[in-house]
Design an enzyme around this catalytic site. Structure first.
Site, PDB file in Angstrom:
ATOM      1  N   HIS A 278       0.630  -1.108  -0.015  1.00 39.71           N
ATOM      2  CA  HIS A 278      -0.064   0.004  -0.195  1.00 39.71           C
ATOM      3  C   HIS A 278       0.991   1.330   0.018  1.00 39.71           C
ATOM      4  O   HIS A 278       0.678   2.236  -0.818  1.00 39.71           O
ATOM      5  CB  HIS A 278      -0.782  -0.042   1.345  1.00 39.71           C
ATOM      6  CG  HIS A 278      -1.998  -0.976   1.284  1.00 39.71           C
ATOM      7  ND1 HIS A 278      -1.949  -1.914   2.356  1.00 39.71           N
ATOM      8  CD2 HIS A 278      -2.690  -1.460   0.594  1.00 39.71           C
ATOM      9  CE1 HIS A 278      -3.026  -2.751   2.384  1.00 39.71           C
ATOM     10  NE2 HIS A 278      -3.564  -2.494   1.218  1.00 39.71           N
TER      11      HIS A 278
ATOM     12  N   LYS B 171     -16.038  -6.860   6.756  1.00 42.05           N
ATOM     13  CA  LYS B 171     -14.743  -7.450   6.608  1.00 42.05           C
ATOM     14  C   LYS B 171     -14.251  -7.790   7.809  1.00 42.05           C
ATOM     15  O   LYS B 171     -13.275  -8.399   7.835  1.00 42.05           O
ATOM     16  CB  LYS B 171     -13.895  -6.437   5.911  1.00 42.05           C
ATOM     17  CG  LYS B 171     -13.930  -6.532   4.291  1.00 42.05           C
ATOM     18  CD  LYS B 171     -12.722  -5.930   3.607  1.00 42.05           C
ATOM     19  CE  LYS B 171     -12.248  -6.820   2.751  1.00 42.05           C
ATOM     20  NZ  LYS B 171     -10.851  -6.406   2.246  1.00 42.05           N
TER      21      LYS B 171
ATOM     22  N   SER C 270      -3.010  -7.792   3.163  1.00 44.07           N
ATOM     23  CA  SER C 270      -3.223  -7.744   4.541  1.00 44.07           C
ATOM     24  C   SER C 270      -3.497  -8.853   5.231  1.00 44.07           C
ATOM     25  O   SER C 270      -3.116  -9.074   6.319  1.00 44.07           O
ATOM     26  CB  SER C 270      -4.487  -6.519   4.739  1.00 44.07           C
ATOM     27  OG  SER C 270      -3.996  -5.412   4.179  1.00 44.07           O
TER      28      SER C 270
ATOM     29  N   ARG D 250      -2.492  -5.608  -8.658  1.00 47.39           N
ATOM     30  CA  ARG D 250      -1.263  -6.476  -8.315  1.00 47.39           C
ATOM     31  C   ARG D 250      -1.070  -7.600  -9.299  1.00 47.39           C
ATOM     32  O   ARG D 250      -0.106  -7.833  -9.871  1.00 47.39           O
ATOM     33  CB  ARG D 250      -1.292  -7.171  -6.928  1.00 47.39           C
ATOM     34  CG  ARG D 250      -1.007  -6.336  -5.535  1.00 47.39           C
ATOM     35  CD  ARG D 250      -1.774  -6.712  -4.316  1.00 47.39           C
ATOM     36  NE  ARG D 250      -2.987  -7.104  -4.444  1.00 47.39           N
ATOM     37  CZ  ARG D 250      -3.717  -7.680  -3.850  1.00 47.39           C
ATOM     38  NH1 ARG D 250      -3.061  -8.209  -2.683  1.00 47.39           N
ATOM     39  NH2 ARG D 250      -4.982  -8.025  -3.907  1.00 47.39           N
TER      40      ARG D 250
HETATM   41  N1  COA Z   1      -0.452  -3.614  -1.617  1.00 54.41           N
HETATM   42  C1  COA Z   1      -0.854  -4.686  -0.683  1.00 54.41           C
HETATM   43  N2  COA Z   1      -2.059  -5.231  -0.583  1.00 54.41           N
HETATM   44  C2  COA Z   1      -3.148  -4.900  -1.498  1.00 54.41           C
HETATM   45  C3  COA Z   1      -2.605  -3.728  -2.405  1.00 54.41           C
HETATM   46  C4  COA Z   1      -1.240  -3.384  -2.577  1.00 54.41           C
HETATM   47  N3  COA Z   1      -0.973  -2.473  -3.535  1.00 54.41           N
HETATM   48  N4  COA Z   1      -3.598  -3.687  -3.161  1.00 54.41           N
HETATM   49  C5  COA Z   1      -4.636  -4.419  -2.520  1.00 54.41           C
HETATM   50  N5  COA Z   1      -4.220  -4.828  -1.754  1.00 54.41           N
HETATM   51  C6  COA Z   1      -4.943  -5.963  -0.823  1.00 54.41           C
HETATM   52  C7  COA Z   1      -5.507  -5.220   0.422  1.00 54.41           C
HETATM   53  O1  COA Z   1      -4.490  -5.419   1.339  1.00 54.41           O
HETATM   54  C8  COA Z   1      -6.612  -6.141   0.752  1.00 54.41           C
HETATM   55  O2  COA Z   1      -6.134  -7.571   1.177  1.00 54.41           O
HETATM   56  P1  COA Z   1      -7.230  -8.416   2.224  1.00 54.41           P
HETATM   57  O3  COA Z   1      -8.437  -8.683   1.484  1.00 54.41           O
HETATM   58  O4  COA Z   1      -6.409  -9.531   2.519  1.00 54.41           O
HETATM   59  O5  COA Z   1      -7.520  -7.472   3.359  1.00 54.41           O
HETATM   60  C9  COA Z   1      -7.293  -6.608  -0.885  1.00 54.41           C
HETATM   61  O6  COA Z   1      -6.232  -6.271  -1.744  1.00 54.41           O
HETATM   62  C10 COA Z   1      -8.529  -5.611  -0.832  1.00 54.41           C
HETATM   63  O7  COA Z   1      -8.008  -4.618  -1.102  1.00 54.41           O
HETATM   64  P2  COA Z   1      -8.610  -3.060  -0.535  1.00 54.41           P
HETATM   65  O8  COA Z   1      -7.696  -2.013  -1.368  1.00 54.41           O
HETATM   66  O9  COA Z   1      -8.489  -2.900   0.920  1.00 54.41           O
HETATM   67  O10 COA Z   1     -10.109  -3.198  -1.153  1.00 54.41           O
HETATM   68  P3  COA Z   1     -11.291  -3.745  -0.509  1.00 54.41           P
HETATM   69  O11 COA Z   1     -11.789  -4.706  -1.418  1.00 54.41           O
HETATM   70  O12 COA Z   1     -11.343  -3.717   0.923  1.00 54.41           O
HETATM   71  O13 COA Z   1     -12.321  -2.480  -1.040  1.00 54.41           O
HETATM   72  C11 COA Z   1     -13.033  -0.172  -1.091  1.00 54.41           C
HETATM   73  C12 COA Z   1     -11.845  -1.086  -0.482  1.00 54.41           C
HETATM   74  C13 COA Z   1     -12.721   1.071  -0.584  1.00 54.41           C
HETATM   75  C14 COA Z   1     -12.395   0.324  -2.538  1.00 54.41           C
HETATM   76  C15 COA Z   1     -14.477  -0.679  -1.598  1.00 54.41           C
HETATM   77  O14 COA Z   1     -14.860  -1.669  -0.276  1.00 54.41           O
HETATM   78  C16 COA Z   1     -15.393   0.339  -1.295  1.00 54.41           C
HETATM   79  O15 COA Z   1     -15.419   0.988  -2.576  1.00 54.41           O
HETATM   80  N6  COA Z   1     -16.114   0.349  -0.273  1.00 54.41           N
HETATM   81  C17 COA Z   1     -17.339   1.513  -0.194  1.00 54.41           C
HETATM   82  C18 COA Z   1     -18.475   0.971  -0.460  1.00 54.41           C
HETATM   83  C19 COA Z   1     -18.768   1.233  -2.207  1.00 54.41           C
HETATM   84  O16 COA Z   1     -18.691   2.319  -2.718  1.00 54.41           O
HETATM   85  N7  COA Z   1     -19.230   0.109  -2.812  1.00 54.41           N
HETATM   86  C20 COA Z   1     -19.432   0.229  -4.125  1.00 54.41           C
HETATM   87  C21 COA Z   1     -18.537   0.156  -5.064  1.00 54.41           C
HETATM   88  S1  COA Z   1     -19.276  -0.541  -6.489  1.00 54.41           S
END
Ligand code: COA
Length: 162
Positions: free
Chosen positions: A17, A41, A131, A93
């Site tokens: 991140h 989550k 994560s 990724r």
């Molecule tokens: N380096 C390390 N890990 C990474 C990464 C990077 N560059 N990019 C993604 N990841 C990992 C994260 O660690 C996470 O791992 P985990 O699943 O083991 O916890 C996973 O990828 C998911 O990444 P994250 O970036 O946290 O995305 P998310 O799936 O939790 O989504 C939001 C986050 C905020 C984008 C999404 O939940 C959201 O938009 N929420 C708001 C509600 C909404 O608007 N929904 C409608 C959208 S259509």
């Protein structure tokens, strides 16, 4: 002024991140790292703890850029409008990330076509880092020092009574 928002769960923040954050910081005038408060989550760290870990981790980067950390609940596009962000940043990724990102990016375009999403490709050394992986290693008392900053590793050890 170009304001970018980098949203995520950050439970906890990893070097993967932070690499995206640092690179995104070069592309915008101000970067807002926004933590999604999504109880579905079942996060290990509270939102307040995740804010603090992110703030300390970003402050420890050896590059300075304008940034802040916020949390939000509800739709990302609503949050982006509230904070007056012009662009949303996501990291990619591997091919496996693509389907999910394609889906949410297109949903977000339907909800708000004034908001652009840009993707930064994760560097290869971080392609496998997530994560969940870090939490699993820490839960079995493994060394997470290569994946997260020291402060995050210490908090993980506390969580797992190591
Ligand atoms: N380096 C390390 N890990 C990474 C990464 C990077 N560059 N990019 C993604 N990841 C990992 C994260 O660690 C996470 O791992 P985990 O699943 O083991 O916890 C996973 O990828 C998911 O990444 P994250 O970036 O946290 O995305 P998310 O799936 O939790 O989504 C939001 C986050 C905020 C984008 C999404 O939940 C959201 O938009 N929420 C708001 C509600 C909404 O608007 N929904 C409608 C959208 S259509």
């Amino acid at each position: 002024m170009r304001v970018g928002v980098y949203p995520g769960t950050f439970d906890p923040v990893t070097w993967g991140h932070l690499d995206i954050i640092q690179r995104a910081g070069r592309l915008v005038d101000h970067l807002i790292v926004s933590i999604a408060d999504n109880p579905k989550k079942n996060p290990l760290f509270t939102v307040e703890q995740r804010v603090e870990l992110l703030q300390k981790s970003i402050a420890g980067l050896n590059e300075s850029f304008s940034w802040s950390v916020l949390s939000f609940s509800g739709l990302l596009v609503d949050h982006a409008h509230e904070i007056k962000a012009n662009v949303m940043i996501r990291g990619l990724r591997a091919v496996s990330d693509f389907d999910y990102e394609f889906q949410i990016t297109n949903a977000n375009y339907c909800l708000a076509d004034d908001l652009e999403t840009i993707f930064l490709m994760a560097r290869d050394k971080y392609h496998f880092v997530s994560s969940s992986l870090v939490k699993e290693i820490a839960s079995f008392k493994g060394d997470v020092g290569k994946f997260v900053p020291d402060g995050v590793a210490q908090e993980l050890m506390k969580k797992f009574n190591i």
